[in-house]
Design an enzyme around this catalytic site. Structure first.
Site, short mmCIF file in Angstrom:
data_model
loop_
_atom_site.label_atom_id
_atom_site.label_comp_id
_atom_site.label_asym_id
_atom_site.label_seq_id
_atom_site.Cartn_x
_atom_site.Cartn_y
_atom_site.Cartn_z
N GLY A 27 0.78 -1.23 0.00
CA GLY A 27 0.00 0.00 0.00
C GLY A 27 0.81 1.27 0.00
CB SER A 28 4.27 2.22 -0.97
OG SER A 28 4.40 1.79 -2.30
CG ASN A 29 1.87 3.26 -5.74
OD1 ASN A 29 2.25 4.29 -6.28
ND2 ASN A 29 2.55 2.11 -5.80
CE LYS A 48 -11.80 -12.39 -11.21
NZ LYS A 48 -10.74 -11.90 -12.10
CG MET A 92 -1.36 -8.38 -6.18
SD MET A 92 -0.35 -7.54 -7.43
CE MET A 92 0.56 -8.95 -8.05
CB ILE A 110 -11.19 -5.58 -13.12
CG1 ILE A 110 -10.27 -4.82 -12.16
CG2 ILE A 110 -12.61 -5.06 -13.06
CD1 ILE A 110 -10.68 -4.82 -10.71
CG ASN A 169 -3.62 -1.32 -13.15
OD1 ASN A 169 -3.49 -1.39 -11.92
ND2 ASN A 169 -2.92 -2.09 -13.97
CG HIS A 204 1.88 -2.65 -15.50
ND1 HIS A 204 1.62 -3.84 -14.85
CD2 HIS A 204 2.94 -2.89 -16.32
CE1 HIS A 204 2.47 -4.76 -15.28
NE2 HIS A 204 3.28 -4.21 -16.18
C1 GRF Z 1 3.21 -1.05 -7.69
O1 GRF Z 1 4.52 -1.22 -8.17
C2 GRF Z 1 2.24 -0.96 -8.83
O2 GRF Z 1 2.80 -0.45 -10.00
C3 GRF Z 1 1.84 -2.40 -9.04
O3 GRF Z 1 1.83 -2.97 -7.76
C4 GRF Z 1 2.74 -2.27 -6.92
C5 GRF Z 1 2.01 -1.94 -5.66
O4 GRF Z 1 2.86 -1.48 -4.64
N1 GRF Z 1 0.60 -2.50 -9.75
P1 GRF Z 1 2.27 -0.84 -3.32
O5 GRF Z 1 1.38 -1.89 -2.65
O6 GRF Z 1 1.50 0.38 -3.70
O7 GRF Z 1 3.45 -0.52 -2.45
#
Ligand code: GRF
Length: 195
Positions: A12-14, A65, A90, A93, A107, A109
């Site tokens: 969840g860093s993003n 799903k 992960m 969808i 998304n 990527h």
């Molecule tokens: C990120 O590198 C994103 O590009 C990919 O999954 C990763 C998620 O990282 N889809 P985080 O959980 O946000 O740290």
């Protein structure tokens, strides 16, 4: 203000970068809900700390799903969500969510698509020996990392970079660029895309 749901499965860093941008006011949107398919994932704790409502579920407990996505749809409707932001979710969808939120699922990527789709994209690029990789923000369609591209940002791979170095650089760029791009979408594409 637009209401987003963030879908995530891991660190969840993003997710955190988006929360920080909203708190700073550089992203003018409301994070209405975190949807997480792994109840033990660190992202859940991050959401709780930020007082963001969380809906977790275990996919294996559902017959298909379509069944768990219908439940997610109900959560999204109750939370009055306008658009969906995937941040390390992960799973592919499925049609239930795609039909409920057409052109409203975004998304991130960690490669320059269409190169290196799928899992471990940073490692794929590193092992292929490319000198430039990067990140892609795109709309989600039924394929794996195939929807229309919204924005891309390049990241150089230097000869002495380790895989760890490249991962760190990619994540740094993601944390700046994803909230910025979401803000641009909220401001400029709302009328066209989010109607
Ligand atoms: C990120 O590198 C994103 O590009 C990919 O999954 C990763 C998620 O990282 N889809 P985080 O959980 O946000 O740290």
């Amino acid at each position: 203000m637009k209401r987003m749901a963030i879908f995530a499965s891991g660190t969840g860093s993003n997710f955190q970068a988006i929360v920080d941008a909203v708190q700073k006011g550089s992203l003018q949107a409301t994070i209405a809900l975190l949807i997480c398919d792994k109840p033990e994932a660190p992202v859940v704790e991050k959401a709780k700390r930020a007082n963001i409502p969380v809906f977790t579920f275990k996919p294996k407990e559902f017959a298909s799903k379509a069944v768990f996505e219908s439940l997610i749809c109900k959560q999204l409707q109750d939370a009055k969500v306008d658009f969906i932001v995937l941040a390390g979710y992960m799973r592919l969808i499925g049609p239930t969510l795609l039909q409920a939120y057409p052109n409203k699922i975004i998304n991130l990527h960690p490669s320059l698509l269409p190169a290196f789709p799928g899992k471990e994209a940073i490692k794929q690029a590193f092992q292929a020996g490319v000198k430039i990789t990067g990140i892609t923000i795109h709309y989600v369609d039924e394929g794996m990392d195939t929807g229309p591209i919204i924005a891309q940002e390049a990241v150089a791979i230097h000869d002495d970079d380790t895989l760890f170095d490249v991962e760190r650089k990619i994540h740094q760029v993601e944390h700046i660029f994803y909230p910025q791009t979401l803000q641009k979408l909220c401001l400029t594409e709302y009328e066209e895309e989010f109607t």
